[in-house]
Every structure is written in structure tokens, then in C-alpha cells.
Design a protein around this motif. Structure first.
Motif, PDB file in Angstrom:
ATOM      1  N   SER A  12     -20.687 -10.428   8.536  1.00 58.34           N
ATOM      2  CA  SER A  12     -19.388 -11.032   8.827  1.00 58.34           C
ATOM      3  C   SER A  12     -18.273 -10.085   8.386  1.00 58.34           C
ATOM      4  N   ASN A  13     -17.118 -10.227   9.024  1.00 59.99           N
ATOM      5  CA  ASN A  13     -15.952  -9.413   8.693  1.00 59.99           C
ATOM      6  C   ASN A  13     -14.733 -10.295   8.547  1.00 59.99           C
ATOM      7  N   THR A  14     -13.826  -9.915   7.657  1.00 57.45           N
ATOM      8  CA  THR A  14     -12.522 -10.559   7.615  1.00 57.45           C
ATOM      9  C   THR A  14     -11.670  -9.935   8.712  1.00 57.45           C
ATOM     10  N   PRO A  15     -10.591 -10.590   9.103  1.00 55.26           N
ATOM     11  CA  PRO A  15      -9.695  -9.963  10.083  1.00 55.26           C
ATOM     12  C   PRO A  15      -9.156  -8.636   9.541  1.00 55.26           C
ATOM     13  N   THR A  16      -8.889  -7.715  10.436  1.00 59.16           N
ATOM     14  CA  THR A  16      -8.340  -6.422  10.049  1.00 59.16           C
ATOM     15  C   THR A  16      -6.873  -6.583   9.683  1.00 59.16           C
ATOM     16  N   ALA A  17      -6.476  -5.984   8.584  1.00 54.86           N
ATOM     17  CA  ALA A  17      -5.079  -5.998   8.151  1.00 54.86           C
ATOM     18  C   ALA A  17      -4.526  -4.593   8.313  1.00 54.86           C
ATOM     19  N   ASN A  18      -3.322  -4.499   8.836  1.00 53.33           N
ATOM     20  CA  ASN A  18      -2.664  -3.198   8.968  1.00 53.33           C
ATOM     21  C   ASN A  18      -1.760  -2.993   7.770  1.00 53.33           C
ATOM     22  N   GLU A  19      -2.145  -2.077   6.925  1.00 48.32           N
ATOM     23  CA  GLU A  19      -1.373  -1.767   5.724  1.00 48.32           C
ATOM     24  C   GLU A  19      -0.590  -0.487   5.951  1.00 48.32           C
ATOM     25  N   GLN A  20       0.522  -0.369   5.281  1.00 48.88           N
ATOM     26  CA  GLN A  20       1.317   0.846   5.350  1.00 48.88           C
ATOM     27  C   GLN A  20       0.642   1.942   4.542  1.00 48.88           C
ATOM     28  N   PRO A  21       0.612   3.158   5.079  1.00 50.28           N
ATOM     29  CA  PRO A  21      -0.006   4.236   4.305  1.00 50.28           C
ATOM     30  C   PRO A  21       0.789   4.519   3.042  1.00 50.28           C
ATOM     31  N   GLY A  22       0.103   4.900   2.008  1.00 48.27           N
ATOM     32  CA  GLY A  22       0.753   5.203   0.749  1.00 48.27           C
ATOM     33  C   GLY A  22      -0.051   6.215  -0.040  1.00 48.27           C
ATOM     34  N   LEU A  23       0.553   6.690  -1.086  1.00 50.42           N
ATOM     35  CA  LEU A  23      -0.105   7.694  -1.910  1.00 50.42           C
ATOM     36  C   LEU A  23      -0.720   7.111  -3.170  1.00 50.42           C
ATOM     37  N   VAL A  24      -0.520   5.818  -3.387  1.00 49.97           N
ATOM     38  CA  VAL A  24      -1.069   5.183  -4.580  1.00 49.97           C
ATOM     39  C   VAL A  24      -2.046   4.101  -4.176  1.00 49.97           C
ATOM     40  N   SER A  25      -2.979   3.822  -5.046  1.00 47.62           N
ATOM     41  CA  SER A  25      -3.926   2.736  -4.799  1.00 47.62           C
ATOM     42  C   SER A  25      -3.221   1.403  -4.994  1.00 47.62           C
ATOM     43  N   GLU A  26      -3.502   0.479  -4.123  1.00 46.11           N
ATOM     44  CA  GLU A  26      -2.940  -0.862  -4.240  1.00 46.11           C
ATOM     45  C   GLU A  26      -4.056  -1.877  -4.086  1.00 46.11           C
ATOM     46  N   PRO A  27      -3.981  -2.991  -4.818  1.00 47.54           N
ATOM     47  CA  PRO A  27      -5.005  -4.026  -4.667  1.00 47.54           C
ATOM     48  C   PRO A  27      -4.949  -4.636  -3.267  1.00 47.54           C
ATOM     49  N   VAL A  28      -6.094  -4.978  -2.753  1.00 47.02           N
ATOM     50  CA  VAL A  28      -6.188  -5.676  -1.474  1.00 47.02           C
ATOM     51  C   VAL A  28      -7.064  -6.902  -1.667  1.00 47.02           C
ATOM     52  N   SER A  29      -6.846  -7.899  -0.841  1.00 43.61           N
ATOM     53  CA  SER A  29      -7.647  -9.122  -0.933  1.00 43.61           C
ATOM     54  C   SER A  29      -7.701  -9.776   0.437  1.00 43.61           C
ATOM     55  N   ALA A  30      -8.607 -10.697   0.587  1.00 42.73           N
ATOM     56  CA  ALA A  30      -8.737 -11.488   1.812  1.00 42.73           C
ATOM     57  C   ALA A  30      -9.250 -12.865   1.425  1.00 42.73           C
ATOM     58  N   VAL A  31      -8.839 -13.865   2.175  1.00 41.61           N
ATOM     59  CA  VAL A  31      -9.316 -15.230   1.959  1.00 41.61           C
ATOM     60  C   VAL A  31     -10.499 -15.464   2.883  1.00 41.61           C
ATOM     61  N   VAL A  32     -11.587 -15.958   2.317  1.00 40.11           N
ATOM     62  CA  VAL A  32     -12.799 -16.262   3.082  1.00 40.11           C
ATOM     63  C   VAL A  32     -13.140 -17.722   2.819  1.00 40.11           C
TER      64      VAL A  32
END
Length: 79
Positions: A12-32
Motif C-alpha cells: 500500500s502507498n499513501t498519496p504522493t505529497a509535493n514538497e518544496q525542495p530544500g537544503l535541510v531535513s524536515e520531518p514528514v508524516s502521513a495519516v493512514v
């Protein structure tokens, strides 16, 4: 997006999210929703950049909590 399932084959996959490119790591999450109670699920992050390069995160796992016991319905008395 995240891939997830009850094995390392995911399924299974969550929907694809389009994030802005960046130079730092950022937390990501999805609701399942709709996961089975008291089950182990595997998941990993999947990132595809603008050049089409896909990278896969490490396999992680979690265990869902047991199902909540259902409450008995109050019975009405006829007198």
C-alpha cells in the motif's frame, strides 16, 4: 509518499505529497486509516526528485494497539 503493509513487500502507498525542495531535513508524516488492530506493519519513506531519481528509506515497523472492547448496549426494561 510512504509504502506500508504487513510485510516488507508493503503493498500500500499513501498519496504522493509535493514538497518544496530544500537544503535541510524536515520531518514528514502521513495519516493512514483502516489498519488492523494488534498487527505489525512495515513502512518506509519513498522520495522521487525532479530528475526522477527515487530513493527509499529504511524499513521501519510499528504495532497497532489491540481492538477496544465493545461496550454492551444497555437493555431497556419493560415493567
Amino acid at each position: 509518499q510512504f509504502q506500508y503493509g504487513t510485510s516488507q513487500f508493503y503493498g500500500s502507498n499513501t498519496p504522493t505529497a509535493n514538497e518544496q525542495p530544500g537544503l535541510v531535513s524536515e520531518p514528514v508524516s502521513a495519516v493512514v486509516t483502516g489498519l488492523a488492530p494488534n498487527a505489525t506493519y512495515h513502512y518506509r519513506l519513498v522520495v522521487t526528485d525532479t530528475l526522477g531519481t527515487t530513493r527509499y528509506g529504511l524499513d521501519q515497523s510499528l504495532r497497532t494497539p489491540p481492538a477496544s472492547p465493545s461496550r454492551p448496549r444497555p437493555q431497556s426494561r419493560r415493567g
